[in-house]
Design a protein around this motif. Sequence first.
Motif, short mmCIF file in Angstrom:
data_model
loop_
_atom_site.label_atom_id
_atom_site.label_comp_id
_atom_site.label_asym_id
_atom_site.label_seq_id
_atom_site.Cartn_x
_atom_site.Cartn_y
_atom_site.Cartn_z
N ASP A 552 68.14 19.15 20.68
CA ASP A 552 69.30 18.35 20.96
C ASP A 552 69.43 18.28 22.64
O ASP A 552 70.23 18.81 23.33
N GLU A 553 68.66 17.26 23.20
CA GLU A 553 68.58 17.35 24.48
C GLU A 553 69.77 16.66 25.27
O GLU A 553 70.19 17.09 26.26
N ALA A 554 70.56 15.90 24.56
CA ALA A 554 71.77 15.43 25.19
C ALA A 554 72.81 16.50 25.18
O ALA A 554 73.49 16.76 26.23
N MET A 555 72.72 17.46 24.28
CA MET A 555 73.74 18.59 24.25
C MET A 555 73.20 19.64 25.26
O MET A 555 74.15 20.25 26.18
N LEU A 556 71.98 19.74 25.64
CA LEU A 556 71.55 20.58 26.55
C LEU A 556 71.79 20.14 27.87
O LEU A 556 71.76 20.90 28.91
N HIS A 557 71.54 18.90 28.20
CA HIS A 557 72.16 18.42 29.52
C HIS A 557 73.46 18.80 29.84
O HIS A 557 73.66 19.17 31.01
N GLU A 558 74.34 18.46 28.67
CA GLU A 558 75.89 18.91 28.90
C GLU A 558 75.78 20.40 29.10
O GLU A 558 76.74 20.73 30.06
N ILE A 559 75.18 21.34 28.70
CA ILE A 559 75.28 22.75 28.56
C ILE A 559 74.79 22.98 30.15
O ILE A 559 75.71 23.68 30.80
N LYS A 561 74.64 21.57 32.74
CA LYS A 561 75.57 20.84 33.66
C LYS A 561 76.87 21.75 33.96
O LYS A 561 77.31 21.75 34.94
N ARG A 562 77.34 22.26 33.08
CA ARG A 562 78.66 22.78 32.68
C ARG A 562 78.57 24.46 32.95
O ARG A 562 79.54 25.04 33.58
N TYR A 563 77.41 24.88 32.42
CA TYR A 563 77.34 26.39 32.59
C TYR A 563 76.19 26.99 33.51
O TYR A 563 75.07 26.48 33.59
N ARG A 564 76.44 28.06 34.31
CA ARG A 564 75.64 28.81 35.40
C ARG A 564 74.87 29.68 34.49
O ARG A 564 73.88 30.33 35.24
N LYS A 565 75.58 30.37 33.24
CA LYS A 565 74.77 31.45 32.80
C LYS A 565 74.86 31.01 31.15
O LYS A 565 75.60 30.77 30.42
N ILE A 566 73.46 31.58 30.69
CA ILE A 566 73.36 31.10 29.35
C ILE A 566 72.58 32.05 28.28
O ILE A 566 71.70 32.93 29.06
N ILE A 567 72.90 32.41 27.25
CA ILE A 567 72.29 33.30 26.42
C ILE A 567 71.97 32.48 25.26
O ILE A 567 72.46 31.91 24.68
N THR A 568 70.55 32.70 24.78
CA THR A 568 70.18 32.18 23.73
C THR A 568 69.89 33.26 22.52
O THR A 568 69.38 34.62 22.73
N VAL A 569 70.30 32.98 21.55
CA VAL A 569 69.95 34.16 20.25
C VAL A 569 69.33 33.41 19.03
O VAL A 569 69.61 32.33 18.59
N SER A 580 62.42 30.30 24.19
CA SER A 580 61.45 29.67 25.02
C SER A 580 61.53 28.26 25.45
O SER A 580 61.30 27.54 26.17
N ALA A 581 61.95 27.39 24.08
CA ALA A 581 62.15 26.23 24.07
C ALA A 581 63.30 25.40 24.89
O ALA A 581 62.99 24.58 25.78
N VAL A 582 64.33 26.40 25.03
CA VAL A 582 65.37 26.04 25.77
C VAL A 582 64.93 26.19 27.43
O VAL A 582 65.31 25.40 28.25
N LEU A 583 64.00 27.04 27.81
CA LEU A 583 63.56 27.31 29.00
C LEU A 583 62.57 26.43 29.47
O LEU A 583 62.46 26.03 30.87
N GLU A 584 61.70 25.89 28.56
CA GLU A 584 60.83 24.63 28.88
C GLU A 584 61.81 23.56 29.13
O GLU A 584 61.52 22.72 30.21
N HIS A 589 63.53 19.84 33.45
CA HIS A 589 64.71 18.92 34.02
C HIS A 589 65.20 19.46 35.28
O HIS A 589 66.22 19.14 35.77
N ASN A 590 64.62 20.56 35.88
CA ASN A 590 65.01 21.16 37.09
C ASN A 590 66.32 21.61 37.35
O ASN A 590 67.09 21.52 38.23
N TYR A 591 66.89 22.22 35.93
CA TYR A 591 68.01 22.98 36.14
C TYR A 591 67.81 24.38 36.45
O TYR A 591 66.81 24.82 36.47
N GLN A 592 68.98 24.84 37.01
CA GLN A 592 68.67 26.08 37.26
C GLN A 592 70.00 26.94 36.59
O GLN A 592 71.24 26.53 36.96
#
Length: 642
Positions: A552-559, A561-569, A580-584, A589-592
């Motif tokens: 869900d790329e639209a949701m990932l863009h939102e995430i 842009k909103r959060y600076r720390k992320i945990i995937t489970v 790995s897919a989230v990191l890709e 998209h050059n997010y940090q």
Amino acid sequence: MEIKQGQLLQGIGSPADLKKLGKEQLHQLCDELRQYIIDVVSVHGGHFAASLGVVELTTALHYVYNTPYDQLVWDVGHQAYGHKILTGRMDNFATNRKYGGLSGFPKRSESEYDTFGVGHSSTSISAALGMAMAAKYKGEDRKSVAVIGDGSMTAGMAFEAMNHAGVTDADVLIILNDNCMSIDPNVGALKEYLTDITTSPAYNKLKDDVWKALGKLPVGKNFTREMASKLEHSIKGMVSKSSNLFEALNLRYFGPIDGHNITKLVDTLSDLKNIPGPKILHVITVKGKGYALAEKDQTKWHAPGLFDKITGEIYKKSFDTPQPPKYQDVFGHTILELAEKNDRIFGITPAMPSGSSLKIMMDKMPQRAIDVGICEQHAVTVSAGLATQGMKVFCNIYSSFMQRAYDQVVHDVAIQKLPVVFCLDRAGLVGEDGPTHHGAYDIAYMRCIPNLVVSAPMNESELRNLMYTAQLDETEHPFVIRYPRGEGVMPEWKTEMKAITVGTGRRLKEGEEIAVLSLGHPGNFAASAIREVRQYGINAGHYDMRFVKPLDEAMLHEIFKRYRKIITVEDGTITGGFGSAVLEFMSAHNYQAQVRILGIPDRIVEHGTLKELHRECGFDANAIADVLKEMMKEKVSVSLHQ
């Protein structure tokens, strides 16, 4: 309950001790071994009926052969409990399938007597043939024996191995442990007589003498030996129809014989040990032998859990409140519900109708719910064939078994973009069955295939919605739905089914600074962890992604842009998986952001309960809470000092 070994069994520390017994003592030893298996499994759990059925065969093999120098390969391993007990593991047998204890299957690192690690079926003949070929090459007088069940013999790999064995001169013995139905039902005196002749030293010496004599004739060795071989095959073919298949593959066929007659087994194996080349012994056994209830209902007693050995009562947990169903049962009831409304739905499973709960549909719609045997490759491609004709096929395969049909997923389904629905049961860690059965890799190996949709439900309702979506006419892609072993989280699970837009996730909770992105059932662990850390002032967001492909790329863009720390489970391997897919996506998209990936580590995970393994791998609720606190340690520090 104190469990004691019988008088003879307690003196068996290895097959060398077994060989000290007289042949007349083996019957008592078998009775004691069978009783010990019943005693231990009733109290500690494990697989049951299969090992009871091969007590005499196991004893005879270790009595006749020089194990571990002679190589003994068990197929699957459900039947290897007696083997473990007789090979020095009796004192530790109560730890079987427990965390840190013995494996439920033969395992090379556990014992030198376990010559080959097994968990999936139909590998024994190939492995034993390889061992026999190596022994011949090295000039070793080493025997190789494969013990394969009639169910395992349904797999194509077994026939590939026999086809190869028949054109070698490798000294390999294949033992067909037939505990269901004889290849030829006409088992009687004639067959016993044939076995007596073909396994007798006198008969085989005569045949070898004939071959040698014919070889001296001037017409040529190849011609005369070919004629001798054809003569033997013709005679056996006329007398014993069951031998035709194996004899046609150039395997000398012996049997069938009674697999519970220890004296007959010892005599037969002793004779076969001196017959060179590839050969097959057909042994008739009763699964669950010696425990009447297991003999009567072999499926129920395959792995019954804890039970009262006297009354046969299988202990079930009692609860005061309604409990969530198993995901497999939700699948079973839901596919029947869908099939009653959509007459194009088919169900396919490779030999796991009870384990997958497809049997619910099989009982009501036997023409549309089909068990194809232990044939994962065939299961996938026959599903593809049905799909070409407009059928909506739910191909239900355990995640780790799907590994065996990977080429068919790519070649026969994905390339042709056929809308087969792959329901991957037992995805993630499976518990006591251990590394051969963990569904650790399917996210990684499925998401790299074009044309596939790959999804995972967080709960029972989402599983129903995904199944409903997958069978809609507008769903034209192959569709993977992966779900774990065991119970879900919804006692009231039978919700109305709704279509889901493919590639969309759910925002379960907004947060600040940090968010947890979960895939599948571990989302429930994440939700619990998020509630736990509120006391530390941590307001974590939570997103149930549902799909790893497409994301869900639209949701990932939102995430991002909103959060600076992320945990995937996830309950899949962290190498190449959902995280790995989230990191890709982040890189593309050059997010940090600071990202932590939780899941199954890049190593082999051994057996234990699901709770023990989730904790060990670091993605249970407590582990997620710890990572949340670690990543938000400044917030935690402030909270603790207020």
